[in-house]
Design a protein around this motif. Structure first.
Motif, PDB file in Angstrom:
ATOM      1  N   ASP A  10       0.814  -1.220   0.000  1.00  0.00           N
ATOM      2  CA  ASP A  10       0.000   0.000   0.000  1.00  0.00           C
ATOM      3  C   ASP A  10       0.842   1.262   0.000  1.00  0.00           C
ATOM      4  N   GLY A  11       2.185   1.096  -0.077  1.00  0.00           N
ATOM      5  CA  GLY A  11       3.077   2.254  -0.125  1.00  0.00           C
ATOM      6  C   GLY A  11       3.538   2.725   1.250  1.00  0.00           C
ATOM      7  N   SER A  12       2.968   2.152   2.315  1.00  0.00           N
ATOM      8  CA  SER A  12       3.378   2.553   3.666  1.00  0.00           C
ATOM      9  C   SER A  12       4.745   1.946   3.991  1.00  0.00           C
ATOM     10  N   ILE A  13       5.453   2.609   4.900  1.00  0.00           N
ATOM     11  CA  ILE A  13       6.814   2.180   5.260  1.00  0.00           C
ATOM     12  C   ILE A  13       6.898   1.986   6.777  1.00  0.00           C
ATOM     13  N   THR A  14       7.434   0.857   7.177  1.00  0.00           N
ATOM     14  CA  THR A  14       7.660   0.593   8.604  1.00  0.00           C
ATOM     15  C   THR A  14       9.152   0.377   8.827  1.00  0.00           C
ATOM     16  N   SER A  15       9.718   1.161   9.720  1.00  0.00           N
ATOM     17  CA  SER A  15      11.130   1.012  10.057  1.00  0.00           C
ATOM     18  C   SER A  15      11.249   0.955  11.586  1.00  0.00           C
ATOM     19  N   TYR A  16      12.492   0.799  12.056  1.00  0.00           N
ATOM     20  CA  TYR A  16      12.698   0.640  13.496  1.00  0.00           C
ATOM     21  C   TYR A  16      13.888   1.474  13.943  1.00  0.00           C
ATOM     22  N   CYS A  17      13.762   2.028  15.153  1.00  0.00           N
ATOM     23  CA  CYS A  17      14.875   2.792  15.712  1.00  0.00           C
ATOM     24  C   CYS A  17      15.063   2.390  17.172  1.00  0.00           C
ATOM     25  N   ILE A  18      16.286   2.563  17.642  1.00  0.00           N
ATOM     26  CA  ILE A  18      16.601   2.223  19.026  1.00  0.00           C
ATOM     27  C   ILE A  18      17.404   3.362  19.631  1.00  0.00           C
ATOM     28  N   GLU A  19      17.124   3.688  20.888  1.00  0.00           N
ATOM     29  CA  GLU A  19      17.794   4.814  21.538  1.00  0.00           C
ATOM     30  C   GLU A  19      17.554   4.740  23.043  1.00  0.00           C
ATOM     31  N   HIS A  20      18.221   5.631  23.767  1.00  0.00           N
ATOM     32  CA  HIS A  20      17.961   5.784  25.193  1.00  0.00           C
ATOM     33  C   HIS A  20      16.905   6.887  25.357  1.00  0.00           C
ATOM     34  N   ALA A  21      15.881   6.600  26.132  1.00  0.00           N
ATOM     35  CA  ALA A  21      14.753   7.525  26.266  1.00  0.00           C
ATOM     36  C   ALA A  21      15.208   8.908  26.710  1.00  0.00           C
ATOM     37  N   ALA A  22      14.829   9.917  25.941  1.00  0.00           N
ATOM     38  CA  ALA A  22      15.209  11.294  26.256  1.00  0.00           C
ATOM     39  C   ALA A  22      14.326  11.873  27.365  1.00  0.00           C
ATOM     40  N   THR A  23      13.133  11.316  27.553  1.00  0.00           N
ATOM     41  CA  THR A  23      12.205  11.774  28.592  1.00  0.00           C
ATOM     42  C   THR A  23      11.578  10.529  29.252  1.00  0.00           C
ATOM     43  N   LYS A  38      16.304   7.618  30.086  1.00  0.00           N
ATOM     44  CA  LYS A  38      17.642   7.100  29.779  1.00  0.00           C
ATOM     45  C   LYS A  38      17.696   5.574  29.627  1.00  0.00           C
ATOM     46  N   SER A  39      16.567   4.894  29.758  1.00  0.00           N
ATOM     47  CA  SER A  39      16.581   3.442  29.553  1.00  0.00           C
ATOM     48  C   SER A  39      16.475   3.146  28.060  1.00  0.00           C
ATOM     49  N   LEU A  40      16.935   1.986  27.656  1.00  0.00           N
ATOM     50  CA  LEU A  40      16.942   1.621  26.239  1.00  0.00           C
ATOM     51  C   LEU A  40      15.524   1.303  25.764  1.00  0.00           C
ATOM     52  N   ARG A  41      15.144   1.930  24.658  1.00  0.00           N
ATOM     53  CA  ARG A  41      13.805   1.709  24.107  1.00  0.00           C
ATOM     54  C   ARG A  41      13.877   1.548  22.590  1.00  0.00           C
ATOM     55  N   ALA A  57       6.508  10.871  11.673  1.00  0.00           N
ATOM     56  CA  ALA A  57       5.902   9.545  11.582  1.00  0.00           C
ATOM     57  C   ALA A  57       5.327   9.121  12.935  1.00  0.00           C
ATOM     58  N   ARG A  58       4.518   8.071  12.891  1.00  0.00           N
ATOM     59  CA  ARG A  58       3.921   7.540  14.131  1.00  0.00           C
ATOM     60  C   ARG A  58       4.920   6.577  14.773  1.00  0.00           C
ATOM     61  N   HIS A  59       5.273   6.865  16.028  1.00  0.00           N
ATOM     62  CA  HIS A  59       6.227   6.030  16.757  1.00  0.00           C
ATOM     63  C   HIS A  59       5.480   5.194  17.811  1.00  0.00           C
ATOM     64  N   THR A  60       5.657   3.894  17.751  1.00  0.00           N
ATOM     65  CA  THR A  60       5.113   3.005  18.776  1.00  0.00           C
ATOM     66  C   THR A  60       6.287   2.469  19.587  1.00  0.00           C
ATOM     67  N   TRP A  61       6.341   2.869  20.867  1.00  0.00           N
ATOM     68  CA  TRP A  61       7.521   2.586  21.684  1.00  0.00           C
ATOM     69  C   TRP A  61       7.386   1.298  22.502  1.00  0.00           C
ATOM     70  N   PHE A  62       8.544   0.685  22.763  1.00  0.00           N
ATOM     71  CA  PHE A  62       8.623  -0.535  23.571  1.00  0.00           C
ATOM     72  C   PHE A  62       9.847  -0.460  24.484  1.00  0.00           C
ATOM     73  N   HIS A  63       9.765  -1.059  25.662  1.00  0.00           N
ATOM     74  CA  HIS A  63      10.990  -1.329  26.430  1.00  0.00           C
ATOM     75  C   HIS A  63      11.849  -2.258  25.570  1.00  0.00           C
ATOM     76  N   PHE A  64      13.139  -2.148  25.661  1.00  0.00           N
ATOM     77  CA  PHE A  64      13.994  -3.050  24.890  1.00  0.00           C
ATOM     78  C   PHE A  64      13.713  -4.514  25.253  1.00  0.00           C
ATOM     79  N   LYS A  65      13.475  -4.768  26.551  1.00  0.00           N
ATOM     80  CA  LYS A  65      13.249  -6.159  26.960  1.00  0.00           C
ATOM     81  C   LYS A  65      11.888  -6.690  26.472  1.00  0.00           C
ATOM     82  N   CYS A  66      10.928  -5.782  26.220  1.00  0.00           N
ATOM     83  CA  CYS A  66       9.592  -6.203  25.777  1.00  0.00           C
ATOM     84  C   CYS A  66       9.487  -6.321  24.252  1.00  0.00           C
ATOM     85  N   TRP A  67      10.309  -5.569  23.557  1.00  0.00           N
ATOM     86  CA  TRP A  67      10.236  -5.527  22.088  1.00  0.00           C
ATOM     87  C   TRP A  67      10.601  -6.873  21.470  1.00  0.00           C
TER      88      TRP A  67
END
Length: 233
Positions: A10-23, A38-41, A57-67
């Motif tokens: 359908d032309g939509s794009i899903t990608s993934y990013c990883i970082e330490h939570a800024a807030t 500051k925890s990994l998400r 874009a729409r970001h759906t966040w997860f704890h690193f351990k839950c993802w």
């Protein structure tokens, strides 16, 4: 290598990013708990078309351990995982390990599998330790309840009654000892060893004895002692 993302029909794009939570404002989509600062998400980033900028874009966040690892990241170079290169060596190692475990894997599951399996003896020992803790807690609670009942109702246990009785007897003995000391000191000549005890001195002693709160029998005995002493003068 740029992160092109997983483009769908359908032309939509899903990608993934990883970082330490800024807030501490994001919430995990898996466990619905707050992701600490500051925890990994990890975020699943969804764009309807390529024209939509990634920061919009729409970001759906997860704890690193839950993802859970998507199939897409197991088929592309790890650099496609946006933010990976900025991680420290320890976090990079964890990301590599979970992705190598395959699609659907999660860091939480890997850690759970690493826990040593306890033998039946160890499990039985744990049960005994827990049973002892529960019994001690029960006894402490019962003891506290009894103490509160005594305070509220005025009732006392046998041990507390014995303790109270002993305290009363000790106080009586202490008062009797003080009275005897007062009597002896008052009847002793202060300066002249040949000085005679006058009726006035005896009356003063009797008055002091009466001021001390003692059982009636003890007071009578002390008064008789004073009168007898007066008769010898």
């Amino acid at each position: 290598m740029a992160d092109q993302g997983n483009t769908k029909l359908d032309g939509s794009i899903t990608s993934y990013c990883i970082e330490h939570a800024a807030t501490q404002k994001s919430k995990c989509a898996a466990c619905e708990r707050v992701i600490p600062h500051k925890s990994l998400r990890v975020a699943e980033v969804y764009r309807r078309t390529k024209k939509v900028k990634k920061d919009k874009a729409r970001h759906t966040w997860f704890h690193f351990k839950c993802w859970k690892v998507p199939d897409y990241l197991t088929r592309v170079p790890i650099e496609q995982f946006r933010g990976y290169l900025a991680l420290n060596d320890k976090d990079k190692s964890r990301v590599q390990r979970v992705i190598k475990s395959g699609a659907g894997s999660s860091w939480g599951q890997l850690m759970e599998k690493q826990k040593p399996v306890k033998t039946e003896e160890e499990l039985e020992a744990d049960k005994e330790v827990q049973a002892k803790k529960d019994q001690k807690k029960k006894e402490d609670d019962e003891s506290m309840d009894m103490d509160m009942t005594e305070v509220l109702t005025g009732t006392q246990t046998k041990s507390s009654k014995k303790k109270a009785k002993k305290e009363i007897e000790d106080k009586k003995a202490e008062k009797a000892g003080k009275a005897e000391k007062v009597t002896t000191e008052a009847l002793k000549p202060k300066t002249d060893k040949k000085a005679k005890v006058t009726k006035k001195a005896v009356k003063e002693v009797v008055a002091k004895v009466k001021e001390i709160k003692l059982p009636k029998e003890d007071l009578l005995e002390l008064e008789n002692f004073a009168k007898e002493f007066s008769a010898f003068k």
